[in-house]
Design a protein around this motif. Structure first.
Motif, PDB file in Angstrom:
ATOM      1  N   ARG A 383       4.645  -5.562  -7.765  1.00 37.84           N
ATOM      2  CA  ARG A 383       6.010  -5.227  -7.346  1.00 37.84           C
ATOM      3  C   ARG A 383       6.949  -6.440  -7.389  1.00 37.84           C
ATOM      4  O   ARG A 383       8.033  -6.419  -6.825  1.00 37.84           O
ATOM      5  CB  ARG A 383       6.019  -4.560  -5.966  1.00 37.84           C
ATOM      6  CG  ARG A 383       5.214  -3.255  -5.957  1.00 37.84           C
ATOM      7  CD  ARG A 383       5.110  -2.609  -4.597  1.00 37.84           C
ATOM      8  NE  ARG A 383       6.382  -2.152  -4.068  1.00 37.84           N
ATOM      9  CZ  ARG A 383       7.005  -1.036  -4.430  1.00 37.84           C
ATOM     10  NH1 ARG A 383       6.466  -0.264  -5.365  1.00 37.84           N
ATOM     11  NH2 ARG A 383       8.148  -0.681  -3.885  1.00 37.84           N
ATOM     12  N   THR A 412       9.474  -9.703  -4.184  1.00 36.58           N
ATOM     13  CA  THR A 412       9.020  -8.357  -4.505  1.00 36.58           C
ATOM     14  C   THR A 412      10.081  -7.335  -4.114  1.00 36.58           C
ATOM     15  O   THR A 412      11.013  -7.625  -3.360  1.00 36.58           O
ATOM     16  CB  THR A 412       7.725  -8.012  -3.762  1.00 36.58           C
ATOM     17  OG1 THR A 412       8.000  -7.969  -2.349  1.00 36.58           O
ATOM     18  CG2 THR A 412       6.648  -9.050  -4.042  1.00 36.58           C
ATOM     19  N   ASP A 414       9.557  -4.886  -2.166  1.00 35.38           N
ATOM     20  CA  ASP A 414       9.412  -4.628  -0.732  1.00 35.38           C
ATOM     21  C   ASP A 414      10.209  -5.633   0.085  1.00 35.38           C
ATOM     22  O   ASP A 414      10.790  -5.289   1.124  1.00 35.38           O
ATOM     23  CB  ASP A 414       7.932  -4.692  -0.330  1.00 35.38           C
ATOM     24  CG  ASP A 414       7.115  -3.597  -1.006  1.00 35.38           C
ATOM     25  OD1 ASP A 414       7.719  -2.644  -1.543  1.00 35.38           O
ATOM     26  OD2 ASP A 414       5.885  -3.709  -1.028  1.00 35.38           O
ATOM     27  N   GLU A 415      10.267  -6.872  -0.364  1.00 30.92           N
ATOM     28  CA  GLU A 415      11.063  -7.883   0.335  1.00 30.92           C
ATOM     29  C   GLU A 415      12.555  -7.640   0.147  1.00 30.92           C
ATOM     30  O   GLU A 415      13.341  -7.754   1.094  1.00 30.92           O
ATOM     31  CB  GLU A 415      10.679  -9.279  -0.170  1.00 30.92           C
ATOM     32  CG  GLU A 415       9.268  -9.699   0.219  1.00 30.92           C
ATOM     33  CD  GLU A 415       8.805 -10.958  -0.494  1.00 30.92           C
ATOM     34  OE1 GLU A 415       7.979 -11.691   0.078  1.00 30.92           O
ATOM     35  OE2 GLU A 415       9.262 -11.200  -1.635  1.00 30.92           O
ATOM     36  N   ALA A 417      14.035  -4.915  -0.215  1.00 28.20           N
ATOM     37  CA  ALA A 417      14.453  -3.741   0.557  1.00 28.20           C
ATOM     38  C   ALA A 417      14.982  -4.114   1.938  1.00 28.20           C
ATOM     39  O   ALA A 417      15.845  -3.412   2.486  1.00 28.20           O
ATOM     40  CB  ALA A 417      13.284  -2.764   0.690  1.00 28.20           C
ATOM     41  N   LEU A 439      14.764  -0.103  -1.606  1.00 29.64           N
ATOM     42  CA  LEU A 439      14.264   0.756  -0.532  1.00 29.64           C
ATOM     43  C   LEU A 439      13.769   2.090  -1.063  1.00 29.64           C
ATOM     44  O   LEU A 439      12.762   2.631  -0.579  1.00 29.64           O
ATOM     45  CB  LEU A 439      15.375   0.982   0.497  1.00 29.64           C
ATOM     46  CG  LEU A 439      14.975   1.697   1.788  1.00 29.64           C
ATOM     47  CD1 LEU A 439      13.938   0.863   2.549  1.00 29.64           C
ATOM     48  CD2 LEU A 439      16.199   1.956   2.657  1.00 29.64           C
ATOM     49  N   THR A 441      12.254   2.648  -3.817  1.00 34.80           N
ATOM     50  CA  THR A 441      10.911   2.483  -4.379  1.00 34.80           C
ATOM     51  C   THR A 441       9.892   2.293  -3.266  1.00 34.80           C
ATOM     52  O   THR A 441       8.734   2.670  -3.416  1.00 34.80           O
ATOM     53  CB  THR A 441      10.834   1.295  -5.349  1.00 34.80           C
ATOM     54  OG1 THR A 441      10.855   0.069  -4.618  1.00 34.80           O
ATOM     55  CG2 THR A 441      11.957   1.316  -6.342  1.00 34.80           C
ATOM     56  N   TRP A 442      10.297   1.681  -2.171  1.00 30.73           N
ATOM     57  CA  TRP A 442       9.385   1.503  -1.040  1.00 30.73           C
ATOM     58  C   TRP A 442       9.012   2.883  -0.486  1.00 30.73           C
ATOM     59  O   TRP A 442       7.852   3.159  -0.181  1.00 30.73           O
ATOM     60  CB  TRP A 442      10.056   0.669   0.076  1.00 30.73           C
ATOM     61  CG  TRP A 442       9.093   0.235   1.145  1.00 30.73           C
ATOM     62  CD1 TRP A 442       8.382  -0.929   1.200  1.00 30.73           C
ATOM     63  CD2 TRP A 442       8.716   0.998   2.306  1.00 30.73           C
ATOM     64  NE1 TRP A 442       7.582  -0.956   2.331  1.00 30.73           N
ATOM     65  CE2 TRP A 442       7.770   0.219   3.025  1.00 30.73           C
ATOM     66  CE3 TRP A 442       9.062   2.241   2.794  1.00 30.73           C
ATOM     67  CZ2 TRP A 442       7.197   0.635   4.210  1.00 30.73           C
ATOM     68  CZ3 TRP A 442       8.484   2.686   3.985  1.00 30.73           C
ATOM     69  CH2 TRP A 442       7.564   1.897   4.668  1.00 30.73           C
ATOM     70  N   ASN A 443       9.998   3.740  -0.382  1.00 33.82           N
ATOM     71  CA  ASN A 443       9.738   5.090   0.125  1.00 33.82           C
ATOM     72  C   ASN A 443       8.775   5.849  -0.800  1.00 33.82           C
ATOM     73  O   ASN A 443       7.909   6.589  -0.337  1.00 33.82           O
ATOM     74  CB  ASN A 443      11.046   5.866   0.263  1.00 33.82           C
ATOM     75  CG  ASN A 443      11.885   5.350   1.414  1.00 33.82           C
ATOM     76  OD1 ASN A 443      11.361   4.850   2.401  1.00 33.82           O
ATOM     77  ND2 ASN A 443      13.214   5.472   1.288  1.00 33.82           N
ATOM     78  N   HIS A 446       5.209   4.303  -0.341  1.00 34.16           N
ATOM     79  CA  HIS A 446       4.614   4.392   1.000  1.00 34.16           C
ATOM     80  C   HIS A 446       4.826   5.770   1.603  1.00 34.16           C
ATOM     81  O   HIS A 446       4.933   5.929   2.796  1.00 34.16           O
ATOM     82  CB  HIS A 446       5.168   3.313   1.909  1.00 34.16           C
ATOM     83  CG  HIS A 446       4.886   1.927   1.444  1.00 34.16           C
ATOM     84  ND1 HIS A 446       5.629   1.297   0.459  1.00 34.16           N
ATOM     85  CD2 HIS A 446       3.928   1.033   1.793  1.00 34.16           C
ATOM     86  CE1 HIS A 446       5.171   0.072   0.241  1.00 34.16           C
ATOM     87  NE2 HIS A 446       4.126  -0.115   1.019  1.00 34.16           N
TER      88      HIS A 446
END
Length: 446
Positions: A383, A412, A414-415, A417, A439, A441-443, A446
């Motif tokens: 990521r 990444t 995630d960071e 986001a 964000l 892509t994080w959703n 996860h």
């Protein structure tokens, strides 16, 4: 300490100024083929289009300013031979043809680049021009006055900007490129398609996916460009195919990439300890892939020239490499990119994923809330962010500088986001669009 500098555009100017400031005892001698220095060639289209009225504004230094720093400036001088191991060079005065030899303790190579000119049949006809320096810009403007049909060959940034300038000047313009879309090195199709549509709406002929075969002429002047798919009338042709490093002088003496770009380390030192190189004549570390590549950009050149001078006698400042960050404005399109596109990553065989956000840049309760498109390319497994592209009808391009820093620091998705960005309704939303694109892509993950 005798310092010889060969070439004086962006990297050369930056290196000379820093060398004069940092080593006041040094004897600095500069050899430059042209009669001017520090010309911002990225402004040529603005000059051609009349946005910039006085080309002198595109110069940010001069031989006189350099002489004020105690630098020995030799304009219109061509270095014809060099022996790096023995620290000697031969130079010819282009005005008098006088030749002489000089010596140096340290050498800074900032010879830049030159446009690629394939050996097309008829390429020597009149009114087939290059677009690189001040003299080219003046010739283009003068020739364009009497031209009706102008063909631009090459759909990179320079070619695209010239097409806009010519079209707005009332010319019939054809854009030719062997790729099937414009600006393929910098942008993915969803970003180039709207610009192509804008050109077509204004009557620009897009001859994309076509290879130039020859030029036809009448009375020694170009009259048409013939490709593998068509023939296009032309009173004036501008070649914007790309650039190659000006390094023939150093062949066999320094390590180079396959295209002739001089290899340098993080301190701008070439394969000989007394030789520094900077700018369009050398390689640069491309952070998204970790490879040494060739990316001729003025921003890279100025930065590298300064770093080279700082490290002339000892390693003081380390280059952090580049993401190839760039931007362009064509009509209402404000576009910027950094790092790898999705297409480029796939061509390299990388396992990547993307996240694209189409949104308004600020709340819709504001008087206006223009749309934006933001795309981020990242490694599917780790990521890690590899690239980003942004387009809007207003100028949001500085956000790509932030994305460049993200790539630089191996961040990444995630960071990104949850990075802290300010909120103010004039400028953005509570979730900044840079957060939002990550964000989503994080959703999904996860």
């Amino acid at each position: 300490m005798k310092v010889a500098v060969i070439g004086c555009t962006h990297a050369g100017t930056a290196a000379i100024v820093e060398t004069a400031k940092r080593y006041p005892e040094a004897e600095i001698t500069v050899y430059e083929r042209n009669d001017n220095i520090s010309f911002l060639s990225c402004g040529i289209a603005l000059y051609v289009g009349g946005v910039v009225k006085d080309a002198q504004g595109l110069f940010y230094s001069s031989p006189e300013k350099m002489k004020e720093l105690g630098v020995k400036m030799h304009m219109l001088h061509d270095v014809t031979d060099i022996d790096i191991e023995n620290h000697t060079l031969h130079v010819r005065d282009l005005q008098t043809d006088e030749q002489r030899e000089d010596t140096f303790d340290k050498l800074i190579i900032t010879t830049g680049s030159w446009p690629i000119v394939p050996k097309f049949e008829g390429v020597d006809l009149n009114n087939i021009l290059l677009c690189k320096n001040y003299n080219h810009s003046n010739t283009i403007i003068e020739k364009a006055k009497d031209a009706t049909n102008i063909v631009v060959i090459g759909a990179g940034y320079i070619g695209i900007e010239l097409v806009e300038a010519f079209e707005e000047s009332g010319k019939h313009v054809t854009l030719v490129d062997m790729e099937d879309r414009i600006m393929p090195k910098y942008l993915d199709p969803e970003f180039t398609a709207p610009v192509e549509a804008s050109f077509q709406e204004r009557g620009v002929k897009l001859a994309l996916g076509e290879k130039v075969e020859r030029f036809e002429g009448t009375d020694g002047n170009v009259s048409a460009v013939v490709t593998n798919k068509g023939r296009y009338d032309a009173d004036l042709v501008i070649l914007c195919i790309g650039f190659k490093p000006n390094t023939e002088l150093f062949q066999g003496q320094l390590e180079m990439l396959d295209n002739g770009a001089i290899k340098v380390d993080a301190y701008m030192r070439a394969s000989h300890p007394d030789v520094m190189a900077a700018g369009d004549c050398c390689s640069v570390l491309y952070n998204p892939t970790g490879e040494q590549v060739y990316i001729p950009l003025a921003t890279n050149a100025v930065r590298m020239g300064t770093i080279a001078a700082c490290n002339l006698t000892e390693n003081r400042m380390r280059s952090l490499g580049t993401q190839g960050t760039s931007g362009i404005k064509i009509y209402e399109h404000h576009i910027a990119s950094t790092g790898l596109t999705e297409a480029a990553a796939e061509q390299l065989g990388m396992n990547v994923a993307t996240s694209t956000l189409v949104d308004t840049y600020r709340p819709t309760f504001m008087p206006t809330a223009e749309p934006l498109t933001l795309k981020v390319v990242y490694e599917a497994d780790t990521r890690r962010i590899l690239g980003a592209q942004l387009a809007s009808t207003i100028d949001l391009t500085p956000a790509i500088n932030t994305m460049s820093v993200c790539i630089q620091n191996n961040m990444t998705m995630d960071e990104l986001a949850v990075v802290d960005f300010f909120f103010q309704p004039h400028f953005n939303k509570p979730w900044n669009y840079l957060n939002a694109v990550a964000l989503q892509t994080w959703n999904e993950a996860h």
